[in-house]
Design a protein around this motif. Structure first.
Motif, PDB file in Angstrom:
ATOM      1  N   THR A  66       0.815  -1.210   0.000  1.00  0.00           N
ATOM      2  CA  THR A  66       0.000   0.000   0.000  1.00  0.00           C
ATOM      3  C   THR A  66       0.852   1.265   0.000  1.00  0.00           C
ATOM      4  O   THR A  66       0.346   2.350  -0.275  1.00  0.00           O
ATOM      5  N   VAL A  67       2.139   1.159   0.295  1.00  0.00           N
ATOM      6  CA  VAL A  67       3.009   2.322   0.380  1.00  0.00           C
ATOM      7  C   VAL A  67       3.832   2.517  -0.897  1.00  0.00           C
ATOM      8  O   VAL A  67       4.216   3.629  -1.229  1.00  0.00           O
ATOM      9  N   VAL A  68       4.109   1.450  -1.653  1.00  0.00           N
ATOM     10  CA  VAL A  68       4.946   1.529  -2.853  1.00  0.00           C
ATOM     11  C   VAL A  68       4.202   2.304  -3.942  1.00  0.00           C
ATOM     12  O   VAL A  68       3.042   2.016  -4.246  1.00  0.00           O
ATOM     13  N   ALA A  69       4.898   3.298  -4.536  1.00  0.00           N
ATOM     14  CA  ALA A  69       4.283   4.117  -5.594  1.00  0.00           C
ATOM     15  C   ALA A  69       4.361   3.394  -6.934  1.00  0.00           C
ATOM     16  O   ALA A  69       5.391   2.823  -7.291  1.00  0.00           O
ATOM     17  N   ILE A  70       3.284   3.436  -7.684  1.00  0.00           N
ATOM     18  CA  ILE A  70       3.225   2.861  -9.025  1.00  0.00           C
ATOM     19  C   ILE A  70       3.251   4.010 -10.022  1.00  0.00           C
ATOM     20  O   ILE A  70       2.423   4.923  -9.944  1.00  0.00           O
ATOM     21  N   LYS A  71       4.225   3.970 -10.952  1.00  0.00           N
ATOM     22  CA  LYS A  71       4.364   5.029 -11.955  1.00  0.00           C
ATOM     23  C   LYS A  71       3.793   4.538 -13.277  1.00  0.00           C
ATOM     24  O   LYS A  71       4.028   3.410 -13.686  1.00  0.00           O
ATOM     25  N   LYS A  72       3.077   5.403 -13.947  1.00  0.00           N
ATOM     26  CA  LYS A  72       2.474   5.056 -15.235  1.00  0.00           C
ATOM     27  C   LYS A  72       3.123   5.882 -16.336  1.00  0.00           C
ATOM     28  O   LYS A  72       3.510   7.026 -16.128  1.00  0.00           O
ATOM     29  N   GLY A  73       3.262   5.270 -17.508  1.00  0.00           N
ATOM     30  CA  GLY A  73       3.776   5.980 -18.675  1.00  0.00           C
ATOM     31  C   GLY A  73       5.289   6.167 -18.690  1.00  0.00           C
ATOM     32  O   GLY A  73       5.799   7.009 -19.423  1.00  0.00           O
ATOM     33  N   VAL A  74       6.036   5.401 -17.906  1.00  0.00           N
ATOM     34  CA  VAL A  74       7.496   5.517 -17.892  1.00  0.00           C
ATOM     35  C   VAL A  74       8.033   4.667 -19.047  1.00  0.00           C
ATOM     36  O   VAL A  74       7.761   3.464 -19.124  1.00  0.00           O
ATOM     37  N   PRO A  75       8.792   5.282 -20.000  1.00  0.00           N
ATOM     38  CA  PRO A  75       9.291   4.509 -21.139  1.00  0.00           C
ATOM     39  C   PRO A  75      10.351   3.491 -20.703  1.00  0.00           C
ATOM     40  O   PRO A  75      11.158   3.769 -19.813  1.00  0.00           O
ATOM     41  N   LEU A  76      10.317   2.332 -21.319  1.00  0.00           N
ATOM     42  CA  LEU A  76      11.270   1.273 -21.032  1.00  0.00           C
ATOM     43  C   LEU A  76      12.548   1.541 -21.814  1.00  0.00           C
ATOM     44  O   LEU A  76      12.513   1.614 -23.042  1.00  0.00           O
TER      45      LEU A  76
END
Length: 144
Positions: A66-76
């Protein structure tokens, strides 16, 4: 007569005594604990404990979903699989039918690197004791 049936020889007092030792003196081993001595507080019991004490403590923080941030749209980023090592650089400079003379150890390492990179090579023992490594044309396989 066997050794078991033979009577024990009478014990003689030790004649190799120092001048200040009484006759019949017997050397005994006494442990530190039996002698009443104790190590000072904070002193490790062994070299292994000393190493454990010198090693920094690791941060064993548990993972909390519940504490870990999930990032969206980060290019690989692209995978880096280039010719960045000495064998890869040498293989990159070689053209098909080129040969290099190496020690057996370096030839084995370079052959392994070539397989990882997908570059066909073959090796042969040379008369001078070295190993020759040839780069082959793509799709040629190992020319016997």
């Amino acid at each position: 007569m066997s050794r078991v049936a033979r009577p024990a020889a009478p014990r003689q007092p030790d004649t190799n005594l120092a001048d200040d030792e009484p006759a019949g003196f017997k050397h005994t081993l006494t442990s530190v604990a039996e002698a009443g001595a104790h190590k000072p507080a904070g002193v490790p019991a062994s070299v292994f404990d000393a190493g454990r004490m010198a090693r920094p403590k690791r941060d064993w923080t548990p993972l909390t979903p519940t504490v870990v941030a999930i990032k969206k749209g980060v290019p690989l980023p692209p995978r880096i699989r280039g010719l960045g090592d000495r064998y890869g650089i040498l293989l990159g400079r070689m053209e098909p039918a080129d040969c290099v003379e190496l020690t057996e150890r370096h030839a084995k390492s370079m052959t392994h690197r070539a397989r990882v990179l997908g570059i066909p090579v073959t090796t042969r023992k040379l008369d001078n004791g070295a190993v020759g490594l040839w780069r082959l044309a793509p799709g040629a396989g190992d020319a016997s």
